[in-house]
Motif scaffolding. Structure first.
Motif, PDB file in Angstrom:
ATOM      1  N   LEU A   1       0.820  -1.211   0.000  1.00 28.21           N
ATOM      2  CA  LEU A   1       0.000   0.000   0.000  1.00 28.21           C
ATOM      3  C   LEU A   1       0.854   1.262   0.000  1.00 28.21           C
ATOM      4  N   PRO A   2       0.338   2.353  -0.569  1.00 25.08           N
ATOM      5  CA  PRO A   2       1.058   3.625  -0.512  1.00 25.08           C
ATOM      6  C   PRO A   2       1.066   4.179   0.912  1.00 25.08           C
ATOM      7  N   PRO A   3       2.047   5.033   1.234  1.00 29.89           N
ATOM      8  CA  PRO A   3       2.183   5.546   2.603  1.00 29.89           C
ATOM      9  C   PRO A   3       0.927   6.224   3.143  1.00 29.89           C
ATOM     10  N   ASP A   4       0.189   6.960   2.296  1.00 34.06           N
ATOM     11  CA  ASP A   4      -0.986   7.660   2.808  1.00 34.06           C
ATOM     12  C   ASP A   4      -2.071   6.685   3.255  1.00 34.06           C
ATOM     13  N   VAL A   5      -2.128   5.515   2.622  1.00 44.88           N
ATOM     14  CA  VAL A   5      -3.098   4.506   3.057  1.00 44.88           C
ATOM     15  C   VAL A   5      -2.607   3.829   4.333  1.00 44.88           C
ATOM     16  N   LEU A   6      -1.299   3.558   4.405  1.00 48.03           N
ATOM     17  CA  LEU A   6      -0.744   2.945   5.620  1.00 48.03           C
ATOM     18  C   LEU A   6      -1.016   3.804   6.843  1.00 48.03           C
ATOM     19  N   GLU A   7      -0.998   5.120   6.647  1.00 45.77           N
ATOM     20  CA  GLU A   7      -1.224   6.027   7.770  1.00 45.77           C
ATOM     21  C   GLU A   7      -2.641   5.920   8.332  1.00 45.77           C
ATOM     22  N   THR A   8      -3.554   5.371   7.560  1.00 47.18           N
ATOM     23  CA  THR A   8      -4.928   5.211   8.062  1.00 47.18           C
ATOM     24  C   THR A   8      -5.046   4.020   9.015  1.00 47.18           C
ATOM     25  N   PHE A   9      -4.013   3.188   9.084  1.00 48.06           N
ATOM     26  CA  PHE A   9      -4.023   2.061  10.025  1.00 48.06           C
ATOM     27  C   PHE A   9      -3.680   2.598  11.413  1.00 48.06           C
ATOM     28  N   GLU A  10      -4.647   3.240  12.028  1.00 39.46           N
ATOM     29  CA  GLU A  10      -4.451   3.904  13.312  1.00 39.46           C
ATOM     30  C   GLU A  10      -4.877   3.007  14.467  1.00 39.46           C
ATOM     31  N   PRO A  11      -4.121   3.023  15.570  1.00 42.33           N
ATOM     32  CA  PRO A  11      -4.527   2.223  16.730  1.00 42.33           C
ATOM     33  C   PRO A  11      -5.947   2.523  17.200  1.00 42.33           C
ATOM     34  N   GLN A  12      -6.337   3.814  17.158  1.00 43.36           N
ATOM     35  CA  GLN A  12      -7.664   4.177  17.664  1.00 43.36           C
ATOM     36  C   GLN A  12      -8.782   3.521  16.853  1.00 43.36           C
ATOM     37  N   ALA A  13      -8.595   3.425  15.543  1.00 45.93           N
ATOM     38  CA  ALA A  13      -9.627   2.812  14.697  1.00 45.93           C
ATOM     39  C   ALA A  13      -9.767   1.328  15.008  1.00 45.93           C
ATOM     40  N   PHE A  14      -8.642   0.620  15.113  1.00 45.47           N
ATOM     41  CA  PHE A  14      -8.687  -0.805  15.447  1.00 45.47           C
ATOM     42  C   PHE A  14      -9.264  -0.997  16.857  1.00 45.47           C
ATOM     43  N   THR A  15      -8.859  -0.119  17.780  1.00 46.84           N
ATOM     44  CA  THR A  15      -9.356  -0.210  19.156  1.00 46.84           C
ATOM     45  C   THR A  15     -10.875  -0.115  19.194  1.00 46.84           C
ATOM     46  N   ALA A  16     -11.435   0.820  18.451  1.00 47.59           N
ATOM     47  CA  ALA A  16     -12.889   1.003  18.451  1.00 47.59           C
ATOM     48  C   ALA A  16     -13.601  -0.246  17.961  1.00 47.59           C
ATOM     49  N   VAL A  17     -13.065  -0.872  16.924  1.00 51.31           N
ATOM     50  CA  VAL A  17     -13.684  -2.090  16.393  1.00 51.31           C
ATOM     51  C   VAL A  17     -13.625  -3.209  17.426  1.00 51.31           C
ATOM     52  N   TRP A  18     -12.452  -3.400  18.043  1.00 53.13           N
ATOM     53  CA  TRP A  18     -12.311  -4.483  19.025  1.00 53.13           C
ATOM     54  C   TRP A  18     -13.166  -4.204  20.257  1.00 53.13           C
ATOM     55  N   ARG A  19     -13.251  -2.942  20.675  1.00 52.45           N
ATOM     56  CA  ARG A  19     -14.054  -2.624  21.866  1.00 52.45           C
ATOM     57  C   ARG A  19     -15.518  -2.990  21.627  1.00 52.45           C
ATOM     58  N   ARG A  20     -16.039  -2.641  20.443  1.00 56.47           N
ATOM     59  CA  ARG A  20     -17.435  -2.995  20.125  1.00 56.47           C
ATOM     60  C   ARG A  20     -17.615  -4.507  20.089  1.00 56.47           C
ATOM     61  N   SER A  21     -16.663  -5.204  19.460  1.00 59.63           N
ATOM     62  CA  SER A  21     -16.771  -6.659  19.334  1.00 59.63           C
ATOM     63  C   SER A  21     -16.702  -7.342  20.691  1.00 59.63           C
ATOM     64  N   LEU A  22     -15.811  -6.857  21.565  1.00 56.12           N
ATOM     65  CA  LEU A  22     -15.662  -7.483  22.882  1.00 56.12           C
ATOM     66  C   LEU A  22     -16.826  -7.139  23.807  1.00 56.12           C
ATOM     67  N   ALA A  23     -17.426  -5.964  23.601  1.00 50.08           N
ATOM     68  CA  ALA A  23     -18.570  -5.572  24.432  1.00 50.08           C
ATOM     69  C   ALA A  23     -19.814  -6.379  24.079  1.00 50.08           C
ATOM     70  N   ALA A  24     -19.948  -6.738  22.807  1.00 54.16           N
ATOM     71  CA  ALA A  24     -21.111  -7.513  22.354  1.00 54.16           C
ATOM     72  C   ALA A  24     -20.616  -8.582  21.384  1.00 54.16           C
ATOM     73  N   PRO A  25     -20.014  -9.667  21.920  1.00 49.37           N
ATOM     74  CA  PRO A  25     -19.405 -10.669  21.052  1.00 49.37           C
ATOM     75  C   PRO A  25     -20.438 -11.357  20.170  1.00 49.37           C
ATOM     76  N   PRO A  26     -20.050 -11.700  18.927  1.00 46.22           N
ATOM     77  CA  PRO A  26     -20.963 -12.458  18.063  1.00 46.22           C
ATOM     78  C   PRO A  26     -21.258 -13.823  18.679  1.00 46.22           C
ATOM     79  N   GLN A  27     -22.377 -14.395  18.279  1.00 51.56           N
ATOM     80  CA  GLN A  27     -22.729 -15.738  18.742  1.00 51.56           C
ATOM     81  C   GLN A  27     -21.759 -16.756  18.137  1.00 51.56           C
ATOM     82  N   GLY A  28     -21.552 -17.851  18.846  1.00 56.24           N
ATOM     83  CA  GLY A  28     -20.717 -18.923  18.302  1.00 56.24           C
ATOM     84  C   GLY A  28     -19.315 -18.891  18.863  1.00 56.24           C
TER      85      GLY A  28
END
Length: 198
Positions: A49-76
Motif C-alpha cells: 500500500l502507498p504511505p498515505d493509506v498505511l497512515e490510516t491504520f491507526e490504533p484508535q480505529a482498530f481499538t474502536a472495532v475491538w471494543r465494540r466486538s468485545l462488548a457484544a461478542p458475536p454468537q458462536g
C-alpha cells in the motif's frame, strides 16, 4: 508477523519468558490490541500500500472495532485471544467459524494473527496459534483455514512450519477506501485430534 516455530496442535513448549501466557481478551484489552494490530498491519502492508493509506491504520480505529466486538461478542465460537508478557498484551489472534463459501462444516477460521515486532521470537506466536487450535477443536472444528498476504513471507513461513499448507485458493481483498487490493493465499490444516497412543 510472528516467527516462532511449533507444529499446529502440539503443546507449546515453555519459552524463556516465565510470565508469558495466552488468554481470552477482555474489553479493557482493546487499546493494546489496537496498537499491536496497527503496528503489525503497517509492517505487513508496507510493500503493498502507498504511505498515505498505511497512515490510516491507526490504533484508535482498530481499538474502536475491538471494543465494540468485545462488548457484544458475536454468537458462536468467535474469540479474540491475546498473548501477554506479564500483564502487557503483545500479540493477538482472532478466530471463528470459516466464512469461505467452499468450507466444509466444522472448519474454523484464523482471521487475524499478529505479534508486536519487539516481542517476537520468544514463542508468543506459537502459543497463540496453539490456543486458537485448541479453542476451535473444543468447539468441534476439525479443519483450519487462514488467509495470508501473498507477499508476507514471514507469516507464511511461520504457518507452513506450524503444519499448515496452501490449498491453491487465492483472493484479491479490497484493503482501502480507494479500492486498493492485496493478493491473499489460503493456508489450511487438519486439526483433528490425534487418537491416544496404545
Amino acid at each position: 508477523m510472528v516467527h516462532q516455530h511449533d507444529h499446529v496442535g502440539h503443546p507449546a513448549t515453555p519459552g524463556p519468558l516465565a510470565d508469558a501466557s495466552v488468554r481470552v481478551a477482555r474489553e479493557s484489552d482493546a487499546p493494546a490490541v489496537g496498537l499491536v494490530q496497527a503496528t503489525v498491519w503497517r509492517e505487513a502492508y508496507a510493500a503493498v500500500l502507498p504511505p498515505d493509506v498505511l497512515e490510516t491504520f491507526e490504533p484508535q480505529a482498530f481499538t474502536a472495532v475491538w471494543r465494540r466486538s468485545l462488548a457484544a461478542p458475536p454468537q458462536g465460537v468467535y474469540r479474540l485471544l491475546v498473548a501477554c508478557a506479564g500483564d502487557q498484551v503483545v500479540g493477538f489472534a482472532a478466530i471463528g467459524p470459516s466464512q469461505d463459501p467452499d468450507a466444509s462444516p466444522g472448519t474454523g477460521d484464523l482471521s487475524a494473527l499478529g505479534v508486536h515486532p519487539q516481542a517476537r521470537r520468544v514463542g508468543h506466536g506459537s502459543r497463540l496459534l496453539n490456543a486458537a487450535v485448541d479453542t476451535l477443536r473444543g468447539a468441534g472444528a476439525d479443519r483450519l483455514h487462514t488467509w495470508v498476504l501473498a507477499d508476507d513471507e514471514g507469516t507464511r513461513a511461520f504457518l507452513l512450519d506450524a503444519g499448515l499448507h496452501p490449498d491453491g485458493a487465492f483472493r484479491d481483498r479490497v484493503i482501502s477506501p480507494e479500492g486498493d487490493t492485496a493478493r491473499e493465499v489460503r493456508l489450511v490444516a487438519d486439526i483433528t485430534p490425534e487418537p491416544p497412543a496404545g
